[in-house]
Every structure is written in structure tokens, then in C-alpha cells.
Design a protein around this motif. Structure first.
Motif, short mmCIF file in Angstrom:
data_model
loop_
_atom_site.label_atom_id
_atom_site.label_comp_id
_atom_site.label_asym_id
_atom_site.label_seq_id
_atom_site.Cartn_x
_atom_site.Cartn_y
_atom_site.Cartn_z
N PRO A 1 28.02 -11.84 44.56
CA PRO A 1 26.63 -11.40 44.02
C PRO A 1 25.39 -11.69 45.04
O PRO A 1 25.73 -12.89 45.64
N TYR B 1 21.23 -11.95 44.16
CA TYR B 1 20.32 -11.60 43.38
C TYR B 1 18.84 -11.05 44.23
O TYR B 1 18.80 -11.91 45.18
N ARG B 2 18.37 -10.08 43.97
CA ARG B 2 17.10 -9.69 44.65
C ARG B 2 15.90 -9.53 43.69
O ARG B 2 14.72 -9.37 44.10
N ASP B 3 16.42 -9.68 42.53
CA ASP B 3 15.06 -9.64 41.37
C ASP B 3 15.28 -11.02 40.75
O ASP B 3 16.17 -11.72 40.64
N GLY C 1 19.20 -15.44 47.29
CA GLY C 1 19.70 -14.64 46.31
C GLY C 1 21.38 -14.95 46.25
O GLY C 1 21.93 -14.35 45.64
N TYR D 1 21.91 -20.90 43.11
CA TYR D 1 21.57 -19.42 43.98
C TYR D 1 20.43 -19.99 44.79
O TYR D 1 19.60 -20.80 44.26
#
Length: 163
Positions: free
Chosen positions: A5, A7-9, A25, A139
Motif C-alpha cells: 500500500p 497512502y496518498r490521502d 505514504g 507509515y
């Protein structure tokens, strides 16, 4: 095959332009470090389950403005400051064993020695990323230089509210 994974948001502050090599992310690596008491552990064991600033260059806690240091402390955050092992320390470099456990603004500081070079390698690969903000789930929420730290951390803590 399950993709890793990214994460961008949410609780991340990404660069204005696309940067495929960025750790933002993504899961933060867990190199071996040595605590001041001599125990060699994975960085994850030092980070614990809190928000942490991981400093790859000296002076991360001291670079925090007092208001942001207080906000970070209110959210249970800490600074994990990487240091070169004593045998490689140059004249004038901070001896982490003389630190009282906190820095200006009362920020909790956990000093570690980078004996295996994992933190050094991160910095060599991406020299502009001097500080990583690591979420409790390990993260990366943000990466920045010392000069950008107040702005980036302020934006991130703004996402959490007043604390």
C-alpha cells in the motif's frame, strides 16, 4: 501478489509534484539502531505506537518552534534523533549522552546510534529528506528538510486538530 500500500490521502503531506521515489505514504524501514543504554533494537521498537519525527541530520528537536513542539507533545509525539556511533563522531558534534531527554520546547527526544547505517543510507538516497514524520502505524506521513519542518509539521498537526 498483493501490492504494497501507498497512502496518498488522509494523514499525509505529499510533495506538490509526483515523486515516485518518496517514502511518503509508504511503510518506513526498520533498521537496527542502538539505544543509549546499549541495547540494539529495530527502529520500530523505539518508535512505539506514537507520532514520531525521525531525524537523519542533527538538530531536529532544536529546529522545532516552541508552539509546534508543544502541539507535538500534546499529541504524544516524540523526536527520534539518529546519531553516528561515538567512534565516528567529529569534534563539535552533539554527544547524545549529555542530553537530558528533552529539547527546547519540552519535546521528548529519544537518541539512537545508527550502527548499521540504515538511517545514513536513507539520507544518502534522498538528501533533501532530512526529517521523516512517521505515523503510529509506521507509515510515513511526510518527509522534509529542517527548513521546511515547521510548515510541514504544522500542516500535519492541523489535520489532527488542536490536541
Amino acid at each position: 501478489h498483493k501490492p504494497v500500500p501507498r497512502y496518498r490521502d488522509g494523514f499525509v503531506v505529499t510533495a506538490p509534484r509526483s515523486d515516485k521515489g518518496s517514502l511518503v505514504g509508504r511503510a518506513f524501514p526498520q533498521p537496527m539502531v542502538q539505544r543509549l543504554d546499549g541495547a540494539r533494537v529495530r527502529l520500530d521498537d523505539v518508535l512505539g505506537s506514537r507520532l514520531a519525527l525521525v531525524g537523519l541530520v542533527p538538530g531536529v528537536a532544536e529546529a522545532l518552534g516552541p508552539r509546534l513542539a508543544a502541539r507535538l507533545r500534546a499529541h504524544g509525539g516524540a523526536v527520534v534523533q539518529g546519531h553516528v556511533p561515538p567512534a565516528y563522531r567529529r569534534a563539535g558534534q552533539l554527544d547524545p549522552e549529555t542530553r537530558s531527554g528533552s529539547a527546547p520546547g519540552g519535546t521528548d527526544v529519544i537518541d539512537v546510534y545508527d550502527f548499521d547505517g540504515g538511517l545514513r543510507d536513507l539520507h544518502l538516497a534522498r538528501p533533501a529528506d532530512e526529517v521523516y514524520v512517521v505515523r503510529p502505524d509506521r507509515y510515513v506521513a511526510a518527509a522534509c528538510s529542517l527548513g521546511e519542518l515547521d510548515d510541514v509539521l504544522g500542516r500535519l498537526l492541523g489535520l489532527l486538530g488542536s490536541g
